[in-house]
Design a protein around this motif. Structure first.
Motif, PDB file in Angstrom:
ATOM      1  N   SER A 195      40.422  40.097  41.853  1.00 15.02           N
ATOM      2  CA  SER A 195      38.966  40.255  41.710  1.00 15.02           C
ATOM      3  C   SER A 195      38.195  39.089  42.315  1.00 15.02           C
ATOM      4  O   SER A 195      37.003  38.956  42.086  1.00 15.02           O
ATOM      5  CB  SER A 195      38.596  40.373  40.221  1.00 15.02           C
ATOM      6  OG  SER A 195      38.979  39.203  39.515  1.00 15.02           O
ATOM      7  N   GLN A 217      41.721  44.806  38.623  1.00 15.58           N
ATOM      8  CA  GLN A 217      41.508  43.439  38.149  1.00 15.58           C
ATOM      9  C   GLN A 217      41.922  43.304  36.683  1.00 15.58           C
ATOM     10  O   GLN A 217      41.753  44.214  35.884  1.00 15.58           O
ATOM     11  CB  GLN A 217      40.038  43.048  38.304  1.00 15.58           C
ATOM     12  CG  GLN A 217      39.077  43.947  37.534  1.00 15.58           C
ATOM     13  CD  GLN A 217      37.617  43.558  37.713  1.00 15.58           C
ATOM     14  OE1 GLN A 217      37.259  42.763  38.569  1.00 15.58           O
ATOM     15  NE2 GLN A 217      36.744  44.105  36.868  1.00 15.58           N
ATOM     16  N   SER A 219      40.514  40.909  34.846  1.00 17.06           N
ATOM     17  CA  SER A 219      39.237  40.594  34.214  1.00 17.06           C
ATOM     18  C   SER A 219      38.185  40.468  35.303  1.00 17.06           C
ATOM     19  O   SER A 219      38.508  40.175  36.459  1.00 17.06           O
ATOM     20  CB  SER A 219      39.334  39.300  33.401  1.00 17.06           C
ATOM     21  OG  SER A 219      39.719  38.221  34.228  1.00 17.06           O
ATOM     22  N   PRO A 220      36.904  40.666  34.973  1.00 15.11           N
ATOM     23  CA  PRO A 220      35.846  40.652  35.988  1.00 15.11           C
ATOM     24  C   PRO A 220      35.528  39.253  36.515  1.00 15.11           C
ATOM     25  O   PRO A 220      35.858  38.240  35.901  1.00 15.11           O
ATOM     26  CB  PRO A 220      34.639  41.241  35.238  1.00 15.11           C
ATOM     27  CG  PRO A 220      35.199  41.929  34.040  1.00 15.11           C
ATOM     28  CD  PRO A 220      36.419  41.151  33.674  1.00 15.11           C
ATOM     29  N   THR A 221      34.844  39.257  37.644  1.00 17.64           N
ATOM     30  CA  THR A 221      34.356  38.046  38.300  1.00 17.64           C
ATOM     31  C   THR A 221      32.854  38.190  38.532  1.00 17.64           C
ATOM     32  O   THR A 221      32.369  39.296  38.745  1.00 17.64           O
ATOM     33  CB  THR A 221      35.065  37.864  39.659  1.00 17.64           C
ATOM     34  OG1 THR A 221      36.467  37.690  39.433  1.00 17.64           O
ATOM     35  CG2 THR A 221      34.536  36.651  40.404  1.00 17.64           C
ATOM     36  N   TYR A 222      32.122  37.087  38.475  1.00 16.83           N
ATOM     37  CA  TYR A 222      30.700  37.133  38.792  1.00 16.83           C
ATOM     38  C   TYR A 222      30.514  37.375  40.291  1.00 16.83           C
ATOM     39  O   TYR A 222      31.082  36.663  41.118  1.00 16.83           O
ATOM     40  CB  TYR A 222      30.010  35.823  38.401  1.00 16.83           C
ATOM     41  CG  TYR A 222      29.833  35.666  36.910  1.00 16.83           C
ATOM     42  CD1 TYR A 222      28.958  36.481  36.202  1.00 16.83           C
ATOM     43  CD2 TYR A 222      30.543  34.695  36.213  1.00 16.83           C
ATOM     44  CE1 TYR A 222      28.794  36.338  34.837  1.00 16.83           C
ATOM     45  CE2 TYR A 222      30.383  34.541  34.839  1.00 16.83           C
ATOM     46  CZ  TYR A 222      29.511  35.374  34.157  1.00 16.83           C
ATOM     47  OH  TYR A 222      29.348  35.229  32.802  1.00 16.83           O
ATOM     48  N   HIS A 292      33.153  46.365  34.028  1.00 17.66           N
ATOM     49  CA  HIS A 292      33.866  45.835  35.193  1.00 17.66           C
ATOM     50  C   HIS A 292      33.223  44.617  35.853  1.00 17.66           C
ATOM     51  O   HIS A 292      33.826  44.000  36.735  1.00 17.66           O
ATOM     52  CB  HIS A 292      34.007  46.942  36.244  1.00 17.66           C
ATOM     53  CG  HIS A 292      34.762  48.142  35.763  1.00 17.66           C
ATOM     54  ND1 HIS A 292      36.064  48.080  35.319  1.00 17.66           N
ATOM     55  CD2 HIS A 292      34.374  49.449  35.638  1.00 17.66           C
ATOM     56  CE1 HIS A 292      36.471  49.288  34.960  1.00 17.66           C
ATOM     57  NE2 HIS A 292      35.460  50.132  35.132  1.00 17.66           N
ATOM     58  N   PHE A 293      32.011  44.246  35.422  1.00 17.24           N
ATOM     59  CA  PHE A 293      31.318  43.139  36.089  1.00 17.24           C
ATOM     60  C   PHE A 293      30.705  42.155  35.087  1.00 17.24           C
ATOM     61  O   PHE A 293      29.718  41.495  35.399  1.00 17.24           O
ATOM     62  CB  PHE A 293      30.231  43.678  37.022  1.00 17.24           C
ATOM     63  CG  PHE A 293      30.754  44.577  38.101  1.00 17.24           C
ATOM     64  CD1 PHE A 293      31.371  44.054  39.221  1.00 17.24           C
ATOM     65  CD2 PHE A 293      30.664  45.955  37.972  1.00 17.24           C
ATOM     66  CE1 PHE A 293      31.866  44.887  40.213  1.00 17.24           C
ATOM     67  CE2 PHE A 293      31.160  46.801  38.959  1.00 17.24           C
ATOM     68  CZ  PHE A 293      31.770  46.265  40.083  1.00 17.24           C
ATOM     69  N   PRO A 295      32.108  39.056  33.213  1.00 19.28           N
ATOM     70  CA  PRO A 295      33.198  38.109  32.931  1.00 19.28           C
ATOM     71  C   PRO A 295      33.098  37.486  31.538  1.00 19.28           C
ATOM     72  O   PRO A 295      32.018  37.410  30.942  1.00 19.28           O
ATOM     73  CB  PRO A 295      33.032  37.041  34.017  1.00 19.28           C
ATOM     74  CG  PRO A 295      32.274  37.721  35.106  1.00 19.28           C
ATOM     75  CD  PRO A 295      31.345  38.668  34.405  1.00 19.28           C
ATOM     76  N   VAL A 323      36.620  50.460  40.745  1.00 15.78           N
ATOM     77  CA  VAL A 323      37.139  49.278  40.064  1.00 15.78           C
ATOM     78  C   VAL A 323      37.859  49.723  38.790  1.00 15.78           C
ATOM     79  O   VAL A 323      37.339  50.545  38.025  1.00 15.78           O
ATOM     80  CB  VAL A 323      36.015  48.294  39.712  1.00 15.78           C
ATOM     81  CG1 VAL A 323      36.580  47.053  39.016  1.00 15.78           C
ATOM     82  CG2 VAL A 323      35.242  47.895  40.966  1.00 15.78           C
ATOM     83  N   THR A 325      39.734  47.920  35.438  1.00 16.54           N
ATOM     84  CA  THR A 325      40.016  46.685  34.714  1.00 16.54           C
ATOM     85  C   THR A 325      41.134  46.954  33.721  1.00 16.54           C
ATOM     86  O   THR A 325      40.947  47.643  32.714  1.00 16.54           O
ATOM     87  CB  THR A 325      38.757  46.179  33.985  1.00 16.54           C
ATOM     88  OG1 THR A 325      37.705  45.998  34.938  1.00 16.54           O
ATOM     89  CG2 THR A 325      39.038  44.856  33.294  1.00 16.54           C
TER      90      THR A 325
END
Length: 491
Positions: A195, A217, A219-222, A292-293, A295, A323, A325
């Motif tokens: 991610s 992913q 975990s989500p990422t900024y 999904h977005f 974090p 996406v 997760t």
């Protein structure tokens, strides 16, 4: 100024000597060479393990590879960026580095295909003895000052988790760091694991021809969208001389990025809402965005990933990409089984699972036969090592363009060398810090950073042992710093 000629010959026979030996011909190394030769006081050479300049931008050749820093701050202050795109692709950046080296005559000092394996400091001779490998043969250089501009990526291998059952997978399995030339994803189902910036860049590039691309992913990422063309910069470049326009845009972008970083750290909840709102303009399903977005960490605990022109979000909205997760349970013949029990079918799996890091180009350092344990050293001003003479290394900012700090580091090295020559001194060595408190050199919580952080020098809690991560403050501090503060000189 004397030069080192025949830059493509190996260093066989008697050791070749230069005043300053630069390791690496990427952004940092070519910039360092420019600062050195501008003084016309020292001989120098640049040793590069690869066959052409560019460093990171020669290594990574996966589809869509691009910078997540604008080119007006990632480029050199002395070499205006003339490209159309502010957020440039990897090949354009590599050509920019190559053109800069050629235009300023730096290429004549570079030895390509010359890998540095070890360097030993001799107290008796006040020199570094540098061991190299080139074309299957060993060589030796000596230098009075060693400047390692090799970054911190392991060029030999990327990080690859041990996925259960991966050998059962019947499709293609690839890592972005070593992208296969023959990999064609046209009409195929692709899963990109990860991610981070690489995954977010790969997804839209692959979605142009693939049947579907799924970003898987843990975990989500900024993520933040940014246009690849800077209209204000283009207007200034039409009206003003190139160097003046470049300088004005560079200053604006530096101040803007530093302010954004400060606001993000000072007001994390407001930043989260702003980033979420920006994504909702592309993906109006709030539940999907929150799953999904969103974090678990705070903004800039890890580097913010840039989505150029919103392409990643547009592909998700259009159904060309999606996406997921979840965590991987195991690979099977036709894809991946997740811990939730769901299965992702795939013809191609791309493991964008991060990088392996190595400090100072993985060069074995020693002093009079005794190995230097980098983890036991403390970084002085973020560019020298406590207890180690006449050696500097270059690392960039984690919250801004790499080149900004690389430029400050090279300016410092030149100033230090000038001080040694002016006062008839031979060595400069940071003393060992009096304080015991230390923290990691690279101040991000990203998994790929934390995984190898124990290999690196540490930093302290106060000047000159602490890294500021603020270019504006550093620029003023480096301009007026005390060159002798906690430094041991010897004639």
């Amino acid at each position: 100024m004397a030069t080192v000629s025949n830059a493509n010959e190996s260093g066989r026979g008697s050791p070749r000597h230069v005043d300053v030996l630069i390791i690496g011909a990427g952004l940092s190394g070519i910039g360092a060479a420019w600062h050195l030769q501008r003084e016309r006081e020292w001989t120098y050479a640049v040793l590069e393990a690869r066959d052409r300049p560019g460093g990171t931008w020669d290594l990574f050749r996966y589809p869509g590879v691009r910078s997540d820093s604008d080119m007006f701050t990632l480029s050199y202050a002395f070499q205006p960026w003339k490209g159309k795109k502010s957020m440039a692709d990897g090949d354009s950046i590599r050509r920019y580095i190559e053109d800069t080296a050629r235009e300023h005559g730096i290429d004549r000092h570079v030895r390509y295909g010359c890998k540095v394996t070890a360097a030993e400091w001799s107290r008796e001779h006040n020199r570094w003895l540098v061991q190299t490998e080139q074309g299957g043969r060993s060589g030796t250089w000596t230098c009075s000052f060693l400047y390692i501009c090799a970054g911190y990526y392991d060029y030999e291998q990327g990080h690859q988790p041990d996925f259960e059952g991966v050998e059962a997978f019947s499709g293609r399995f690839a890592h972005p760091q070593f992208w296969p030339d023959d990999l064609d994803v046209t009409g195929k189902r692709v899963v990109v694991i990860g991610s981070g910036a690489t995954a977010v860049t790969l997804v839209p590039a692959l979605a142009r021809t693939a049947a579907h691309v799924t970003m898987l992913q843990r975990s989500p990422t900024y993520l933040s969208s940014q246009p690849d063309v800077d209209k204000t910069a283009d207007a200034l470049r039409r009206m003003l001389p190139a160097r003046l326009a470049h300088g004005l845009v560079r200053a604006r972008n530096v101040l803007s990025s530093q302010m954004t970083y400060w606001l993000s750290r000072r007001y994390p909840e407001q930043t989260k809402r702003h980033l979420r709102g920006a994504i909702l303009r592309y993906l109006p399903d709030a539940a999907y965005v929150d799953r999904h977005f969103a974090p678990r960490y705070q903004p800039w605990d890890q580097r913010l990933c840039v989505v150029t022109n919103g392409d990643f979000f547009r592909d998700v909205a259009a159904g060309r990409a999606s996406v997921v997760t979840d965590r991987i349970a195991r690979f099977v013949k036709h894809g991946i089984v997740l811990e939730s029990g769901d299965e992702l079918h795939a013809d191609v799996v791309v493991s964008a699972t991060g990088l392996s890091l190595v400090p100072l180009g993985a060069i074995r350092l020693s002093m009079d036969g005794e190995a230097i344990d980098l983890a036991d050293t403390t970084a002085y001003r973020g560019l020298m090592l406590s207890g180690v003479p006449n050696l500097a290394f270059c690392v960039g900012y984690t919250n801004a363009s790499w080149t900004l700090r690389a430029d400050l580091s090279s300016r410092y090295v030149v100033r230090l060398l000038r001080h040694l020559r002016r006062h008839g001194l031979k060595t400069a060595m940071p003393a060992r810090p009096r304080e015991s408190a230390r923290r990691p050199l690279l101040g991000l919580t990203s998994t790929y950073i934390q995984r190898d952080a124990h290999l690196f020098p540490q930093q302290g809690e106060r000047d000159p042992w602490a890294i500021t991560e603020n270019y504006v403050i550093d620029r003023m501090r480096f301009a007026f710093l005390d060159i002798g503060k906690e430094m041991i000189f010897d004639g």
